[in-house]
Scaffold this motif. Structure first.
Motif: not given
Ligand SMILES: Cc1cc2nc3c(=O)[nH]c(=O)nc-3n(C[C@H](O)[C@H](O)[C@H](O)COP(=O)(O)OP(=O)(O)OC[C@H]3O[C@@H](n4cnc5c(N)ncnc54)[C@H](O)[C@@H]3O)c2cc1C
Length: 256
Positions: A100-107, A200-202, A204-207, A209-212, A254-256
């Protein structure tokens, strides 16, 4: 106690194109258009992209070429027109915290631990623990203790709130406090809607080797589903194997 080791991803919804209205639009503007994909999401992405320059017409690029070009030009906003719905189950609450940390484009719509009784919840065991008997026994003991404590707390709190007339509220008051004892390993179910750009963004980030390990498994499952579902939008991804035998995702775009 039920133990889960593999996430389950169900693709439960996809887009349907209203061909009649597409034709009505084309004819209103004196345009024609043919494309060569039956996948609704891919047709819609192409239509969305072609609106930008009114570049409809016969004998143009195939849908795969058209979308491949969008991706290589990093014209990612057009990919937001493609949307799917999933149910993800057999995953832990640690997974869902990360998802749920993935915000943009998700429900999201996630199973509520305030409303749903967790007395019989399943627990997700990480492979690295399951593969080591001593670690497995420690994990099992901790999870069983937590589950027993949850059941006991629900009993105590239900008694405490027995005079609350509304049965649903009574249960909610007990469960919402008792859940504080449940571990991250508790299974959750989450209904997810996401567009192609967000997926696609998900992936890349979560697929990577650094991801859980657990979220990486889900990213790989989603990628494989999407490569069957909409191959033109996810064609650039390749799966590689790490020395530890696990898989990761790579792309040149990445990140298109
Ligand atoms: C290997 C790994 C380790 C991680 N470790 C931690 C950790 O220790 N602690 C932690 O808190 N999180 C951690 N995270 C989570 C990470 O910080 C992101 O919250 C998560 O990956 C979602 O990424 P995102 O914000 O790019 O995605 P989304 O929220 O889906 O956003 C997609 C893209 O939209 C743009 N965007 C979205 N919202 C905004 C905004 N408000 N303002 C401007 N642009 C925006 C950005 O370009 C962003 O990349 C980790 C993630 C990974 C992959």
């Amino acid at each position: 106690m039920r133990i889960v080791r593999e996430p389950r991803v169900y693709l439960v919804g996809r887009q349907h194109v209203d061909e009649e209205d597409i034709q009505r639009f084309l004819s209103d503007y004196g345009l024609t258009w043919e494309t060569d994909t039956e996948v609704g999401a891919e047709r819609l992405v192409e239509a969305g992209g072609r609106v930008c320059y009114l570049s409809f017409g016969k004998g143009r690029r195939s849908n795969a070429e058209y979308i491949g070009n969008l991706i290589s030009q990093r014209h990612g906003s057009v990919l937001e027109h493609a949307v799917w719905n999933f149910i993800i189950a057999g995953v832990s609450r640690s997974f869902s915290h990360e998802l749920v940390r993935h915000r943009a484009g998700w429900g999201y719509s996630q199973l509520s631990q305030r409303y749903v009784d967790e007395s019989d919840a399943a627990f997700v065991e990480p492979d690295v623990i399951a593969e080591d008997e001593r670690a497995h026994q420690v994990w099992l003991r901790a999870v069983e203790t937590a589950q027993r404590a949850y059941v006991e707390l629900v009993e105590i709190l239900s008694e405490k709130f027995k005079d609350v007339p509304d049965r649903t509220l009574r249960r909610k008051l007990a469960r919402q406090a008792a859940r504080s004892i449940l571990p991250n390993a508790t299974e959750t179910i989450i209904f997810v809607t996401a567009n192609a750009r967000a997926l696609r963004h998900f992936i890349e980030l979560r697929g990577s080797e650094w991801a859980d390990a657990e979220i990486r498994k889900v990213a790989l499952k989603i990628l494989r589903i999407m490569q069957r579902e909409a191959p033109h939008i996810f064609a650039d991804y390749r799966v590689e194997r790490l020395p530890d035998g696990t898989e990761v995702v790579k792309t040149d775009y990445e990140k298109v």
